[in-house]
Design a protein around this motif. Structure first.
Motif, mmCIF file in Angstrom:
data_model
loop_
_atom_site.group_PDB
_atom_site.id
_atom_site.type_symbol
_atom_site.label_atom_id
_atom_site.label_comp_id
_atom_site.label_asym_id
_atom_site.label_seq_id
_atom_site.Cartn_x
_atom_site.Cartn_y
_atom_site.Cartn_z
ATOM 1 N N ASN A 90 -17.133 21.658 -22.113
ATOM 2 C CA ASN A 90 -18.362 21.128 -21.512
ATOM 3 C C ASN A 90 -18.694 19.743 -22.028
ATOM 4 O O ASN A 90 -19.123 18.874 -21.267
ATOM 5 C CB ASN A 90 -19.537 22.076 -21.749
ATOM 6 N N ILE A 91 -18.490 19.504 -23.311
ATOM 7 C CA ILE A 91 -18.817 18.203 -23.893
ATOM 8 C C ILE A 91 -17.739 17.170 -23.585
ATOM 9 O O ILE A 91 -18.028 16.096 -23.060
ATOM 10 C CB ILE A 91 -19.059 18.341 -25.409
ATOM 11 N N GLN B 204 -7.968 25.958 -21.069
ATOM 12 C CA GLN B 204 -7.134 26.838 -21.892
ATOM 13 C C GLN B 204 -7.062 26.350 -23.335
ATOM 14 O O GLN B 204 -6.989 27.148 -24.258
ATOM 15 C CB GLN B 204 -5.732 26.929 -21.313
ATOM 16 N N LYS B 205 -7.076 25.042 -23.521
ATOM 17 C CA LYS B 205 -6.909 24.455 -24.853
ATOM 18 C C LYS B 205 -8.209 24.420 -25.660
ATOM 19 O O LYS B 205 -8.183 24.566 -26.882
ATOM 20 C CB LYS B 205 -6.360 23.024 -24.706
ATOM 21 N N LEU B 206 -9.341 24.211 -24.984
ATOM 22 C CA LEU B 206 -10.612 23.981 -25.658
ATOM 23 C C LEU B 206 -11.525 25.198 -25.588
ATOM 24 O O LEU B 206 -11.397 26.024 -24.688
ATOM 25 C CB LEU B 206 -11.327 22.793 -25.007
ATOM 26 N N CYS C 3 -9.982 13.111 -32.312
ATOM 27 C CA CYS C 3 -10.370 13.672 -31.024
ATOM 28 C C CYS C 3 -9.888 15.126 -30.974
ATOM 29 O O CYS C 3 -8.717 15.396 -31.229
ATOM 30 C CB CYS C 3 -9.750 12.865 -29.888
ATOM 31 N N VAL C 4 -10.782 16.044 -30.630
ATOM 32 C CA VAL C 4 -10.422 17.454 -30.574
ATOM 33 C C VAL C 4 -9.447 17.736 -29.433
ATOM 34 O O VAL C 4 -8.701 18.715 -29.480
ATOM 35 C CB VAL C 4 -11.690 18.337 -30.475
ATOM 36 N N CYS C 5 -9.420 16.879 -28.422
ATOM 37 C CA CYS C 5 -8.535 17.089 -27.269
ATOM 38 C C CYS C 5 -7.103 16.640 -27.525
ATOM 39 O O CYS C 5 -6.163 17.381 -27.260
ATOM 40 C CB CYS C 5 -9.083 16.346 -26.051
ATOM 41 N N CYS C 6 -6.934 15.420 -28.026
ATOM 42 C CA CYS C 6 -5.576 14.856 -28.125
ATOM 43 C C CYS C 6 -5.129 14.504 -29.540
ATOM 44 O O CYS C 6 -3.975 14.153 -29.743
ATOM 45 C CB CYS C 6 -5.470 13.617 -27.236
ATOM 46 N N GLY C 7 -6.043 14.542 -30.508
ATOM 47 C CA GLY C 7 -5.664 14.249 -31.885
ATOM 48 C C GLY C 7 -5.750 12.792 -32.292
ATOM 49 O O GLY C 7 -5.424 12.441 -33.429
ATOM 50 N N GLN C 8 -6.179 11.913 -31.390
ATOM 51 C CA GLN C 8 -6.323 10.480 -31.705
ATOM 52 C C GLN C 8 -7.308 10.296 -32.867
ATOM 53 O O GLN C 8 -8.388 10.869 -32.863
ATOM 54 C CB GLN C 8 -6.838 9.743 -30.463
#
Length: 132
Positions: A22-23, A14-16, A48-53
């Motif tokens: 996939n990556i 849902q987020k990506l 990081c595109v997922c968590c912002g780190q």
């Protein structure tokens, strides 16, 4: 019954975007010379595109000729994790976001000084936050 892993995947989907999922979550790789950051010259911090780190600085980015964004160092030693990857009949070192375990790419020992490292990272795993 749904496992925690399955529900995590549903949240990430849902987020990506499909490419990011996939990556970052399924450990795919974008085709060389296709990612939005492989030849980017803008300054800032790559997150990081997922968590912002925060992961990499544009100050350590260089053109490796590989077709992927390449960096000779991470922004902080504790921002990434490394794991031995034996996929595709090769032995490589996978680079993961330490905070959310997203697959970022691989690191190779053929980079420039001062580290001699080449962090070869998928553009889809990154979010550049530009600085003026």
């Amino acid at each position: 019954m749904t496992s925690n892993h399955d529900s995590d995947d549903a949240i990430w989907q849902q987020k990506l975007t499909p490419e990011q999922f996939n990556i970052c979550r399924l450990k795919a790789t974008e085709a060389p010379f296709t990612g939005k950051y492989y030849d980017c010259k803008k300054t800032g911090i790559y997150h990081c595109v997922c968590c912002g780190q925060a992961l990499f600085s544009s100050e350590t980015k260089y053109d490796s000729g590989s077709g992927w964004p390449s960096f000779w160092d991470v922004i902080a030693v504790d921002s990434i994790a490394e794991h031995t990857d034996f996929s595709y009949g090769m032995r490589r070192v996978e680079v993961l976001c330490k905070q959310c375990n997203a697959h970022l790419g691989h690191v190779f020992p053929d980079g420039p000084k001062p580290t001699g490292l080449r962090y070869c990272i998928n553009s889809a795993a990154l979010d550049l936050r530009e600085t003026p």
